[in-house]
Design a protein around this motif. Sequence first.
Motif, PDB file in Angstrom:
ATOM      1  N   ASN A   1      -5.064   5.079   8.552  1.00  0.00           N
ATOM      2  CA  ASN A   1      -3.934   4.935   7.633  1.00  0.00           C
ATOM      3  C   ASN A   1      -4.056   3.658   6.808  1.00  0.00           C
ATOM      4  OD1 ASN A   1      -2.723   7.317   8.438  1.00  0.00           O
ATOM      5  ND2 ASN A   1      -1.527   6.340  10.060  1.00  0.00           N
ATOM      6  N   LEU A   2      -4.481   2.573   7.452  1.00  0.00           N
ATOM      7  CA  LEU A   2      -4.685   1.321   6.714  1.00  0.00           C
ATOM      8  C   LEU A   2      -5.717   1.509   5.603  1.00  0.00           C
ATOM      9  CD1 LEU A   2      -4.731  -1.293   9.639  1.00  0.00           C
ATOM     10  CD2 LEU A   2      -2.987  -1.094   7.847  1.00  0.00           C
ATOM     11  N   VAL A   3      -6.820   2.189   5.950  1.00  0.00           N
ATOM     12  CA  VAL A   3      -7.890   2.424   4.964  1.00  0.00           C
ATOM     13  C   VAL A   3      -7.380   3.319   3.839  1.00  0.00           C
ATOM     14  CG1 VAL A   3     -10.147   3.492   4.605  1.00  0.00           C
ATOM     15  CG2 VAL A   3      -9.765   2.051   6.605  1.00  0.00           C
ATOM     16  N   SER A   4      -6.652   4.389   4.188  1.00  0.00           N
ATOM     17  CA  SER A   4      -6.136   5.314   3.168  1.00  0.00           C
ATOM     18  C   SER A   4      -5.169   4.607   2.226  1.00  0.00           C
ATOM     19  CB  SER A   4      -5.437   6.499   3.841  1.00  0.00           C
ATOM     20  OG  SER A   4      -6.362   7.258   4.591  1.00  0.00           O
ATOM     21  N   ASP A   5      -4.254   3.802   2.809  1.00  0.00           N
ATOM     22  CA  ASP A   5      -3.285   3.079   1.974  1.00  0.00           C
ATOM     23  C   ASP A   5      -3.983   2.077   1.061  1.00  0.00           C
ATOM     24  OD1 ASP A   5      -1.287   4.493   3.190  1.00  0.00           O
ATOM     25  OD2 ASP A   5      -0.716   2.898   4.601  1.00  0.00           O
ATOM     26  N   GLU A   6      -4.982   1.367   1.602  1.00  0.00           N
ATOM     27  CA  GLU A   6      -5.691   0.377   0.791  1.00  0.00           C
ATOM     28  C   GLU A   6      -6.482   1.050  -0.331  1.00  0.00           C
ATOM     29  OE1 GLU A   6      -7.212  -3.304  -0.577  1.00  0.00           O
ATOM     30  OE2 GLU A   6      -5.424  -2.657   0.521  1.00  0.00           O
ATOM     31  N   ASN A   7      -7.129   2.168  -0.019  1.00  0.00           N
ATOM     32  CA  ASN A   7      -7.889   2.877  -1.049  1.00  0.00           C
ATOM     33  C   ASN A   7      -6.973   3.458  -2.121  1.00  0.00           C
ATOM     34  OD1 ASN A   7     -10.413   2.322  -0.005  1.00  0.00           O
ATOM     35  ND2 ASN A   7     -10.481   4.166   1.272  1.00  0.00           N
ATOM     36  N   ALA A   8      -5.779   3.900  -1.719  1.00  0.00           N
ATOM     37  CA  ALA A   8      -4.813   4.385  -2.709  1.00  0.00           C
ATOM     38  C   ALA A   8      -4.380   3.249  -3.629  1.00  0.00           C
ATOM     39  CB  ALA A   8      -3.605   4.994  -2.000  1.00  0.00           C
ATOM     40  N   ARG A   9      -4.157   2.052  -3.023  1.00  0.00           N
ATOM     41  CA  ARG A   9      -3.798   0.886  -3.835  1.00  0.00           C
ATOM     42  C   ARG A   9      -4.930   0.515  -4.790  1.00  0.00           C
ATOM     43  NH1 ARG A   9      -4.778  -4.059  -4.644  1.00  0.00           N
ATOM     44  NH2 ARG A   9      -6.483  -4.058  -3.118  1.00  0.00           N
ATOM     45  N   ILE A  10      -6.173   0.561  -4.286  1.00  0.00           N
ATOM     46  CA  ILE A  10      -7.343   0.232  -5.115  1.00  0.00           C
ATOM     47  C   ILE A  10      -7.479   1.206  -6.275  1.00  0.00           C
ATOM     48  CG2 ILE A  10      -9.873   0.220  -5.122  1.00  0.00           C
ATOM     49  CD1 ILE A  10      -9.759  -0.968  -2.295  1.00  0.00           C
ATOM     50  N   GLN A  11      -7.325   2.488  -6.008  1.00  0.00           N
ATOM     51  CA  GLN A  11      -7.442   3.486  -7.065  1.00  0.00           C
ATOM     52  C   GLN A  11      -6.365   3.304  -8.125  1.00  0.00           C
ATOM     53  OE1 GLN A  11     -10.016   5.510  -7.524  1.00  0.00           O
ATOM     54  NE2 GLN A  11     -10.855   4.468  -5.728  1.00  0.00           N
TER      55      GLN A  11
END
Length: 293
Positions: free
Chosen positions: A210-220
């Motif tokens: 979840n941390l990775v998914s949230d961070e990647n969503a923020r990055i995108q």
Amino acid sequence: MSQAQSISNLCNQNALEIQRELESYNNCSKSIVIDRQSYVMQEASVIPDNILEKLKIKGDLHACQAFLMEAIKGKDAEIERIQNTRPDFSHLVEPKRQCATDYDVIHNVDESWGWSKLTDAEYSEYLQAEAMAAHLGQFIHKNGKLSSLRKELSNMPSIEWFNVEDGKKTPVKITKHHDSQSLMQLHEDVAEEHRKYEQRVNYFKAKVKNLVSDENARIQKENADKAAIFLKQEEALNREYTLAMDEYKGELCRLTMEFNAQRELNVKSAAALRINVDPRFQSVIDLFITSEK
């Protein structure tokens, strides 16, 4: 200019007439008598007393013709020079296409980044839970030690025989210290602990994902925002460049048309130029102008 060409032609024709006359001069006349009938074989053509004047006239005619032809060629060359002139646009600066400042694309993170975001206590708990789940699971696995003991217990005989020597055996007393019920209970107790630790392992793995998914969503989203700003700048620069280029081409067109119009006027002025006749040729030209009238 057509009059100058006409006079030049007349000079040439009259000079040719004088030349033909010069070529007709001879030293004697010739005649013969046949049957008491006289025949002239060559008429006498004596050099006239004004031969020097004729030669000078011939020279003046050729000189006048050469003068007029040079003037005509000079005038034609000037007209051609004017026609071959090209406009000078060196003072104009062609617009250059400006590019928007590029942006840095942020790359997605992987699970190693997610694990690094756990606290030291969380990561230590995860390591402990993973180790516990692995070793407890190994103990109760179908190929593990507990399963082996349970299978062996169900097949264990009440007595075994031991060969003391050839032909002599002695019974082996077997005393069971486990029973099926206790081993089954142990399996359930260990399995319950295994499930607890496995749940914690899954919890931490899910948290990391979840941390990775949230961070990647923020990055995108950040990349998308940067791209939108970049495209907006590009559109503005494109409009600015298009307007500048249109203005540049319009100025080129205006200057070209003005230049062409002035060039035509210059050609017209050059074509209308009159030949400035040298006084020494004026009498010859006046002779033919008078004869043309």
